[in-house]
Scaffold this motif. Structure first.
Motif, mmCIF file in Angstrom:
data_model
loop_
_atom_site.group_PDB
_atom_site.id
_atom_site.type_symbol
_atom_site.label_atom_id
_atom_site.label_comp_id
_atom_site.label_asym_id
_atom_site.label_seq_id
_atom_site.Cartn_x
_atom_site.Cartn_y
_atom_site.Cartn_z
ATOM 1 N N THR A 161 -1.334 -9.739 3.337
ATOM 2 C CA THR A 161 -0.876 -10.315 4.262
ATOM 3 C C THR A 161 -1.065 -10.312 5.632
ATOM 4 N N GLY A 162 -1.782 -9.002 6.010
ATOM 5 C CA GLY A 162 -1.774 -9.082 7.482
ATOM 6 C C GLY A 162 -0.496 -8.971 8.388
ATOM 7 N N ALA A 163 0.477 -7.875 7.701
ATOM 8 C CA ALA A 163 1.759 -7.749 8.096
ATOM 9 C C ALA A 163 2.571 -8.877 8.321
ATOM 10 N N ASN A 205 0.645 -5.746 -5.327
ATOM 11 C CA ASN A 205 -0.032 -5.616 -4.093
ATOM 12 C C ASN A 205 -0.682 -7.065 -3.940
ATOM 13 N N THR A 206 -0.996 -7.455 -2.555
ATOM 14 C CA THR A 206 -1.573 -8.819 -2.413
ATOM 15 C C THR A 206 -3.037 -8.510 -2.099
ATOM 16 N N ALA A 207 -3.267 -6.985 -1.790
ATOM 17 C CA ALA A 207 -4.834 -6.619 -1.571
ATOM 18 C C ALA A 207 -5.434 -6.054 -2.678
ATOM 19 N N GLY A 228 3.525 -6.172 5.581
ATOM 20 C CA GLY A 228 3.924 -7.373 5.054
ATOM 21 C C GLY A 228 4.173 -7.527 3.643
ATOM 22 N N THR A 229 3.445 -6.934 2.913
ATOM 23 C CA THR A 229 3.417 -7.141 1.291
ATOM 24 C C THR A 229 4.520 -6.440 0.739
ATOM 25 N N GLY A 230 4.785 -5.043 0.992
ATOM 26 C CA GLY A 230 6.063 -4.291 0.443
ATOM 27 C C GLY A 230 7.139 -4.952 1.219
ATOM 28 N N SER A 231 7.308 -4.964 2.317
ATOM 29 C CA SER A 231 8.364 -5.583 3.191
ATOM 30 C C SER A 231 9.036 -6.605 2.665
ATOM 31 N N GLY A 232 8.082 -7.883 2.469
ATOM 32 C CA GLY A 232 8.650 -9.059 1.917
ATOM 33 C C GLY A 232 8.828 -9.344 0.633
ATOM 34 N N GLU A 266 6.330 15.001 0.407
ATOM 35 C CA GLU A 266 7.856 15.316 0.751
ATOM 36 C C GLU A 266 8.741 14.467 0.216
ATOM 37 N N ILE A 267 8.504 13.198 0.023
ATOM 38 C CA ILE A 267 9.214 12.440 -0.544
ATOM 39 C C ILE A 267 9.227 12.332 -1.970
ATOM 40 N N ALA A 268 7.990 12.730 -2.709
ATOM 41 C CA ALA A 268 7.844 12.834 -3.946
ATOM 42 C C ALA A 268 8.994 14.073 -4.707
ATOM 43 N N ALA A 288 -7.994 -4.429 -2.957
ATOM 44 C CA ALA A 288 -8.874 -2.987 -2.748
ATOM 45 C C ALA A 288 -7.757 -1.812 -2.780
ATOM 46 N N ASP A 289 -6.440 -2.208 -2.171
ATOM 47 C CA ASP A 289 -5.393 -1.109 -2.316
ATOM 48 C C ASP A 289 -5.074 -0.701 -3.996
ATOM 49 N N LEU A 290 -5.092 -1.820 -4.468
ATOM 50 C CA LEU A 290 -5.042 -1.762 -6.226
ATOM 51 C C LEU A 290 -6.261 -0.818 -6.834
ATOM 52 N N GLN A 348 0.937 -1.384 -0.039
ATOM 53 C CA GLN A 348 -0.062 0.138 0.229
ATOM 54 C C GLN A 348 0.749 1.206 0.153
ATOM 55 N N ALA A 349 1.822 1.391 0.958
ATOM 56 C CA ALA A 349 2.606 2.542 1.082
ATOM 57 C C ALA A 349 3.492 2.712 -0.424
ATOM 58 N N GLY A 350 3.979 1.639 -0.898
ATOM 59 C CA GLY A 350 4.719 1.540 -2.071
ATOM 60 C C GLY A 350 3.915 2.141 -3.154
ATOM 61 N N ILE A 385 10.678 2.588 3.435
ATOM 62 C CA ILE A 385 10.039 3.587 4.343
ATOM 63 C C ILE A 385 10.011 2.687 5.557
ATOM 64 N N LEU A 386 10.669 3.252 6.591
ATOM 65 C CA LEU A 386 10.707 3.031 7.731
ATOM 66 C C LEU A 386 9.458 3.189 8.658
ATOM 67 N N PRO A 387 8.924 2.364 9.467
ATOM 68 C CA PRO A 387 7.796 2.642 10.220
ATOM 69 C C PRO A 387 8.080 3.637 11.462
ATOM 70 N N GLY A 388 6.806 4.287 12.142
ATOM 71 C CA GLY A 388 7.116 5.162 13.129
ATOM 72 C C GLY A 388 7.217 4.380 14.402
ATOM 73 N N ARG A 428 1.113 14.125 3.398
ATOM 74 C CA ARG A 428 1.885 15.233 3.650
ATOM 75 C C ARG A 428 3.392 14.561 3.223
ATOM 76 N N ILE A 429 3.841 13.366 4.059
ATOM 77 C CA ILE A 429 4.943 12.787 3.975
ATOM 78 C C ILE A 429 5.260 12.192 2.516
ATOM 79 N N ASN A 430 4.238 11.893 1.889
ATOM 80 C CA ASN A 430 4.369 11.288 0.535
ATOM 81 C C ASN A 430 4.640 12.349 -0.367
ATOM 82 N N ALA A 483 8.791 0.668 -1.190
ATOM 83 C CA ALA A 483 7.937 -0.070 -0.267
ATOM 84 C C ALA A 483 7.967 0.438 1.038
ATOM 85 N N GLY A 484 6.963 0.291 1.661
ATOM 86 C CA GLY A 484 7.218 0.766 3.173
ATOM 87 C C GLY A 484 7.586 -0.707 3.936
ATOM 88 N N LEU A 485 8.311 -0.660 4.864
ATOM 89 C CA LEU A 485 9.152 -1.876 5.287
ATOM 90 C C LEU A 485 8.413 -2.522 6.552
HETATM 91 N N1 LIG Z 1 5.220 7.429 4.058
HETATM 92 C C1 LIG Z 1 4.234 6.605 4.159
HETATM 93 N N2 LIG Z 1 4.311 5.476 4.603
HETATM 94 C C2 LIG Z 1 3.160 4.609 4.946
HETATM 95 C C3 LIG Z 1 1.949 4.977 4.101
HETATM 96 N N3 LIG Z 1 1.086 3.810 4.336
HETATM 97 C C4 LIG Z 1 1.664 2.890 5.257
HETATM 98 N N4 LIG Z 1 2.933 3.319 5.603
HETATM 99 C C5 LIG Z 1 4.170 2.695 6.109
HETATM 100 O O1 LIG Z 1 4.275 1.469 5.428
HETATM 101 C C6 LIG Z 1 4.422 0.436 6.443
HETATM 102 C C7 LIG Z 1 3.621 -0.808 5.683
HETATM 103 O O2 LIG Z 1 2.238 -0.366 5.543
HETATM 104 P P1 LIG Z 1 1.652 -0.965 4.162
HETATM 105 O O3 LIG Z 1 2.239 -0.447 2.972
HETATM 106 O O4 LIG Z 1 0.075 -0.470 4.227
HETATM 107 O O5 LIG Z 1 1.676 -2.512 4.252
HETATM 108 P P2 LIG Z 1 1.795 -3.602 2.961
HETATM 109 O O6 LIG Z 1 2.969 -3.568 2.521
HETATM 110 O O7 LIG Z 1 0.377 -3.062 1.966
HETATM 111 O O8 LIG Z 1 1.650 -4.840 3.760
HETATM 112 P P3 LIG Z 1 0.253 -5.740 4.203
HETATM 113 O O9 LIG Z 1 -1.121 -4.623 4.255
HETATM 114 O O10 LIG Z 1 0.789 -5.852 5.537
HETATM 115 O O11 LIG Z 1 0.095 -6.980 3.531
HETATM 116 C C8 LIG Z 1 3.530 1.012 7.592
HETATM 117 O O12 LIG Z 1 4.028 0.361 8.683
HETATM 118 C C9 LIG Z 1 3.827 2.205 7.664
HETATM 119 O O13 LIG Z 1 5.068 2.643 8.514
HETATM 120 C C10 LIG Z 1 1.976 6.143 3.192
HETATM 121 O O14 LIG Z 1 1.221 6.216 2.646
HETATM 122 N N5 LIG Z 1 3.064 6.662 3.288
#
Ligand SMILES: Nc1nc2c(ncn2[C@@H]2O[C@H](COP(=O)(O)OP(=O)(O)OP(=O)(O)O)[C@@H](O)[C@H]2O)c(=O)[nH]1
Length: 388
Positions: free
Chosen positions: A68-70, A38-40, A110-114, A189-191, A42-44, A10-12, A136-139, A185-187, A105-107
């Motif tokens: 993937t539910g993280a 994506n695996t989801a 589950g999806t982006g990270s893996g 900034e990255i762009a 709805a996100d696509l 999703q983040a990716g 992208i690292l999580p908060g 806002r963060i997205n 990818a957001g790391l």
């Molecule tokens: N900068 C930014 N970070 C995001 C955004 N959405 C999610 N994140 C970050 O990205 C991480 C991964 O979230 P998602 O991208 O929703 O997860 P996913 O890769 O789709 O994986 P699953 O939904 O678990 O299958 C989160 O823990 C957040 O830290 C976004 O729009 N912008």
């Protein structure tokens, strides 16, 4: 520099689309093509700028389009199984016109990270162009499992890309704002940061050509082969008399002012908030891009700024140039590459080690732990009978 963006998870996908939107609005010309994975489902479906043929659902048969539910091991598994579908979406991309791939990818999930490291590994196997990652690292507030996911993905992703540019959501949280509401806002900034960097040297129709242009090979040489990067950015508003409605004079900007303005903007970019905060003394290579209206892009200012970065980082490999754009700002983007002293990555690794230990302890308790929970009588006494 022409890029193929691959947004994973999703983040990716959202960050990839923010980059596409920036590219269109600024006529930057750095996005050659963009694919979402994506695996989801709805996100696509929620994407706005990506044609349907460029949206790839992976793991459909196992996950039924629900994500993937993280679980990033699952994300990596389904990406390996369906990797052919991802690469098929790139079949009609004219890769010979492309300078590099960027897998975003957001790391923490589950999806982006893996899946992102798996996709990057396959792109490197198939193509000779460099493959970069944007991770992208999580908060901190997201919790330990997100930190564990991010730490494991980070070390894997770095191994399978030519360079990993990192953005830390934690460093970008604003007081009083939840991470979720801040994503838009963060997205942006990255762009903006990556857009200024990667569009330097791309000459779109109607855009002036710079005096000392940063071309794709300078970006590629700064990113190098392997390692981690961070990006700084700052912009200073300028007064453009020729734009005033009733102004008859064409007043050229004062050269001394232009030199100082560039130097102070570059200092702000490098010493302000980086995409991933780090010690500048640990930087191996750097690239400076100064953008703004041509009359304000003073060569001496850029040269002095480049030398200032050399002194600040101790690096002998600092490249720099200008990127003329029609704007009311002079902006500086600085790419610091090969950084090694990054406190936040150490912190994530520490949290990940503790989380992994705790999870193993809980697993080791196994069925006895559950028995303790369900048992309601004292030793020797009967407990409650199950229903069946
Ligand atoms: N900068 C930014 N970070 C995001 C955004 N959405 C999610 N994140 C970050 O990205 C991480 C991964 O979230 P998602 O991208 O929703 O997860 P996913 O890769 O789709 O994986 P699953 O939904 O678990 O299958 C989160 O823990 C957040 O830290 C976004 O729009 N912008």
């Amino acid at each position: 520099m022409k890029l193929v963006l691959v947004g994973v998870g999703q983040a990716g996908g959202k960050v990839m689309e923010a980059m596409v939107a920036y590219d269109r609005q600024s006529t930057g010309g750095f996005v050659h093509d963009a694919v979402a994975v994506n695996t989801a489902r709805a996100d696509l479906l929620g994407l706005e700028h990506t044609p349907l043929a460029r949206r790839v659902l992976i793991g459909g048969s196992r996950l039924k389009g629900h994500g993937t539910g993280a679980d990033n091991e699952l994300g990596a598994d389904v990406a390996s199984e369906d990797i052919g579908e991802v690469t098929a979406a790139l079949d009609d991309v004219a890769v010979h016109d492309v300078d590099a791939f960027l897998v975003v990818a957001g790391l923490g999930g589950g999806t982006g990270s893996g899946a992102a490291p798996v996709i990057a590994r396959e792109l490197r196997r198939l193509y000779s162009e460099p493959v970069y990652g944007l991770g992208i690292l999580p908060g901190r507030a997201e919790g330990s499992i997100y930190s564990l996911n991010a730490a494991r993905s980070f070390m894997t992703f770095v191994d399978h890309v030519d360079n990993l540019v990192v953005f830390d959501n934690e460093a970008w949280r604003e007081g009083g704002e939840s991470l979720r509401t801040g994503y838009g806002r963060i997205n942006e900034e990255i762009a903006r940061r990556l857009g200024v960097l990667f569009s330097a040297g791309e000459v779109a129709d109607g855009r002036p050509v710079g005096e000392s242009v940063v071309d794709a090979s300078e970006i590629i040489n700064t990113l190098g082969s392997g390692g981690v990067s961070t990006v700084g950015y700052a912009a200073t508003p300028i007064d453009r008399p020729e734009r005033r409605l009733f102004s008859r004079q064409r007043v050229a900007p004062d050269v001394g002012d232009s030199t100082n303005r560039i130097l102070s903007t570059v200092r702000k970019a490098a010493l302000g908030r980086l995409s991933l905060p780090c010690e500048l003394s640990s930087v191996e290579r750097a690239l400076l891009v100064v953008s703004g209206p041509p009359a304000f892009l003073d060569r001496k200012g850029i040269e002095r700024s480049r030398r200032w970065i050399e002194a600040e980082t101790g690096s002998m490999e600092v490249r720099g140039g200008d990127a003329p754009v029609d704007s009311d700002y002079v902006a500086a983007a600085v790419l610091f590459s090969g950084v090694t002293d990054v406190p936040r990555v150490k912190e994530l690794q520490q949290i990940a080690i503790e989380t992994q230990r705790t999870m193993r302890d809980i697993e080791a308790e196994g069925p006895e732990g559950l028995q303790d929970l369900l048992w309601s009588g004292d030793d020797g006494e009967d407990g409650i009978d199950p229903l069946f």
